[in-house]
Design an enzyme around this catalytic site. Structure first.
Site, short mmCIF file in Angstrom:
data_model
loop_
_atom_site.label_atom_id
_atom_site.label_comp_id
_atom_site.label_asym_id
_atom_site.label_seq_id
_atom_site.Cartn_x
_atom_site.Cartn_y
_atom_site.Cartn_z
N TYR A 123 0.84 -1.20 0.00
CA TYR A 123 0.00 0.00 0.00
C TYR A 123 0.88 1.24 0.00
O TYR A 123 1.95 1.25 0.60
CB TYR A 123 -0.95 0.02 1.20
CG TYR A 123 -0.29 -0.07 2.55
CD1 TYR A 123 -0.03 -1.31 3.13
CD2 TYR A 123 0.05 1.07 3.28
CE1 TYR A 123 0.57 -1.40 4.38
CE2 TYR A 123 0.66 0.98 4.52
CZ TYR A 123 0.91 -0.25 5.06
OH TYR A 123 1.52 -0.34 6.31
N LYS A 127 2.31 11.19 4.67
CA LYS A 127 2.09 11.80 5.97
C LYS A 127 1.13 12.97 5.78
O LYS A 127 1.21 13.71 4.81
CB LYS A 127 3.42 12.29 6.55
CG LYS A 127 4.33 11.14 7.00
CD LYS A 127 3.68 10.30 8.09
CE LYS A 127 4.70 9.35 8.72
NZ LYS A 127 4.02 8.38 9.62
#
Lengths: 228, 228, 228, 228, 228
Positions: A123, A127
């Site tokens: 995946y 952030k």
């Protein structure tokens, strides 16, 4: 989860290709596309993917990005339809100052796939840059603290789950690609679930799609996904 | 809604496949793909889906993820086009400490489909991680309280709606897959609507797509969706 | 906008199908698919849709969800390609306690299409669950106040716009489907625009796609969209 | 940017069609589809679009929505593949009380395309309904003030950019469609960039896709996009 | 990152085309499409793209937008399938008052590709308009300060990374297109990663897709991506 300095070894180019493969694909040509890349020094891992997103997963690492493009071309010519992909680089995180040199090298030049860990997922993640919770506005010290806490939590799965985090800021739609190898899907799920409670993840991580599969030899993968 | 410990039975692998099926698909091959999986110990439920998302739904549970991939391969070879899917595992929630052992086992090793509950829906969900309303930053006690309240609300539909929650953190795009079996679509709607007012859902749940259909025998489903 | 109690009549199953229809579709087969459903007691409305989302709209209501699936199968076999759909149920809102019985029955068992209102639109909607503006955390009294205010605003368009709100929580991707019939597109636009200033809509509504078309006899629709 | 009252002239129906056109399309049939609509009183503007979203743009205005649907059917039969579209109505904004009657009529019954303004773009937009910045919760006076300020800023581009704002609340996915005609792409960019700093846009506008092209005669457009 | 004044040179039209190219495409026709555009004064850069988004990237600059559309038509006729594109203009930022004239001209009339910088990426971006962090509500002085800080951070990569920022407000889905040329993917990643910590990016930037590839001669690109 950061970037190699100018004075260190460059990262390896990493290409995740996820392909639809139907009975019109040419199994021999897929096999020789992969063997050809391996002959030129690429590491290539084949994965039988689960569900609608893809049938065949190919994870390839090379110091030559052109050789990776050639592998993509060969797979496409063999009848694979690339439905998703990810472009990234191996890297040594800016938070890994205290990590032994051997471990750093294992991140820059990993040996894959790890023995006995055939459950696979990939995946992409970034952030967050929300109005309050903005990772890129935290001090280095605060980010280091959060990443070390996250690392402690990940190490509880040592031996059961191996994580490869590759950097993709500026190269693909998210900032990192996360590739996990585990004993079972149960271990994959336990690991990602537990780590989601860490502040680094709960407050600061955004995730893209999750792709799941089983690492096998290329021949076994092609048998499982039904190409001729 | 959590994870099985290392010392408990592993979860069953669960694959939801939703497929477009047109008149070029091979009904006999679809039937034998499903019967073959059942013969190898998989539980398989066939569903006639409603609307544009899919024609055929196949829900399969197995202790072998490879056998599930083989079922996918066989269905694809029979002419099914997988348009959506979900990969998850049966699990015992971390909030079910007070639940009798028999009920826990019914979650890990469910017997499907439940008698007389032929209205079907599936949707994936995650717990929210907003700046204020962040499930993963709540204490275990607070999460337990919210889940028990949610359970009370769900139990009002006992006998009319059966819920199977399977875990998918790290495996698919959401954290859980929710499969509901009910007497009628009205009961499905009532149940999900009432439970949406619970704080666990109103404040903390994000939902993906909803897929709706009718559970039938494989033969009846294939007749209803018009494959030859 | 809520749910029928356990002791009242069940809602009718409602299926909105929106289809691409090109010259390869079989006009006679489409017509007989629709006539067949009507012969089995379904109400079916045909709509010539505008723009890229669909050519043919079919709105069907039935007490048998299986009969609706059969209609979908027949339309698909006739060459229609379902590009969007919506699954819902007629319902009596939990806010309509003061509404006369005849009006409640008109909602549960509507007679469609209304005379002279051939401008059509459909859109799905949910009530918001934002951190501040969370419909499902309001008291029943507050929700009732907002819905009554919204109703006052809608009634200004009585005779020019007829609204059918069907419930889909747990059945499709939004919580309600809204179908409007009006004299002209101008009336449709005026009505939805004016109502958007109501607090129930301005603060608490999220909308999906909007699909617009013209209600006609099935033959006229097929002529307008160009199938043979 | 609002709505015509019940006592004024109705708006014209406006259909933006954006189509993929490859060498299999029938140039003569496209031309006669457009000429046929013009013969029936539609205004039709042809646009050579740039990039992957479409090849051919067709902007058509008519007092008959059925005639617009027929134009779509004729274009589709000629081999155009409609990839995007927008359905809206010309309107007189509720903020244009002080505008001279001639200008109001120019909005309700525009004459297109404007001379010498061959650079074209279209984008849909809605006014925001965020928790703080919610256009539909502002007073009329406040909205009027913001729109007048926005108008002052737009009038700096008079003669270089002409704007057609058509209403689509309840008809298509956004609340308005914005069509701009300008001397050059530079003027288009300057105008939209400068106006984005206006509070009405910076705080209160959400935009959909932007489609860009060049207005030409239908023959010249068909030559440029390469149909036969 | 702003706009050229009315009294300065106009920007060049910039078209990024990203295409799928399979073995049915005509290599000679692709080559002559590109050479034809170059013969008419366009600058054209060919890129071998990585991953599922595209095989062939073509970046073309011209003072004639019609000539760019003709290039698109020729590439499509040669069998390229345009999967993504971006329409923008070269521009001199409103923040570059202190920049020497020669550098301004290099932005308006760039000479591409830069020698020795064959690693390529493209991504579109907009400045955020969140409730708190709204770029378009900042004063010019504050925006200037943030852009100069961002520039300082970018100049650390001088010689290793060259950046071309082209304006697209009103022309395409984001406000700017960013094209980077670098020595290696590592340099691309380092540069974008480091700059993400700048307040202009961390707080105020929203990014679209990232597309990555390798700049080569057209012949070399066509060999690498496997057209015949």
């Amino acid at each position: 989860m950061a970037t190699t300095g100018e004075d260190s070894l460059p990262g390896l180019n990493v290409m995740h290709l996820f392909c639809g493969v139907d009975t019109s694909a040419d199994k021999a040509a897929i096999r020789s596309a992969i063997m050809g890349a391996e002959g030129d020094g690429c590491q290539v891992i084949s994965i039988a993917m689960l569900g609608h997103k893809a049938d065949l997963g190919v994870l390839a690492l090379s110091n030559s990005v052109e050789r990776l493009r050639l592998l993509q071309t060969d797979l496409t010519r063999a009848g694979c339809v690339v439905t998703y992909s990810y472009i990234s680089l191996t890297e040594i995180s800016e938070y890994s100052g205290g990590v032994p040199e051997a471990m750093k090298m294992a991140r820059l030049r990993p040996t894959l796939p790890p023995d006995g860990l055939s459950a696979f997922c990939f995946y992409p993640m970034s952030k967050r840059r929300l109005e309050q919770d903005n990772w890129f506005r935290l001090s280095y010290e605060e980010r280091l603290r959060l990443m070390m806490e996250h690392g402690v939590s990940g190490r509880k799965f040592r031996g059961r789950v191996l994580q490869l985090v590759t950097g993709s800021t500026g190269l693909d739609d998210y900032e990192w690609g996360v590739t996990l190898f585990a004993r079972t899907l149960d271990d994959l799920k336990d690991c990602v679930y537990q780590m989601r409670f860490d502040e680094a993840s709960a407050r600061y991580a955004d995730f893209g799609v999750f792709l799941t599969g089983i690492v096998k030899s290329t021949d076994d993968v092609l048998d499982m996904i039904g190409s001729h």
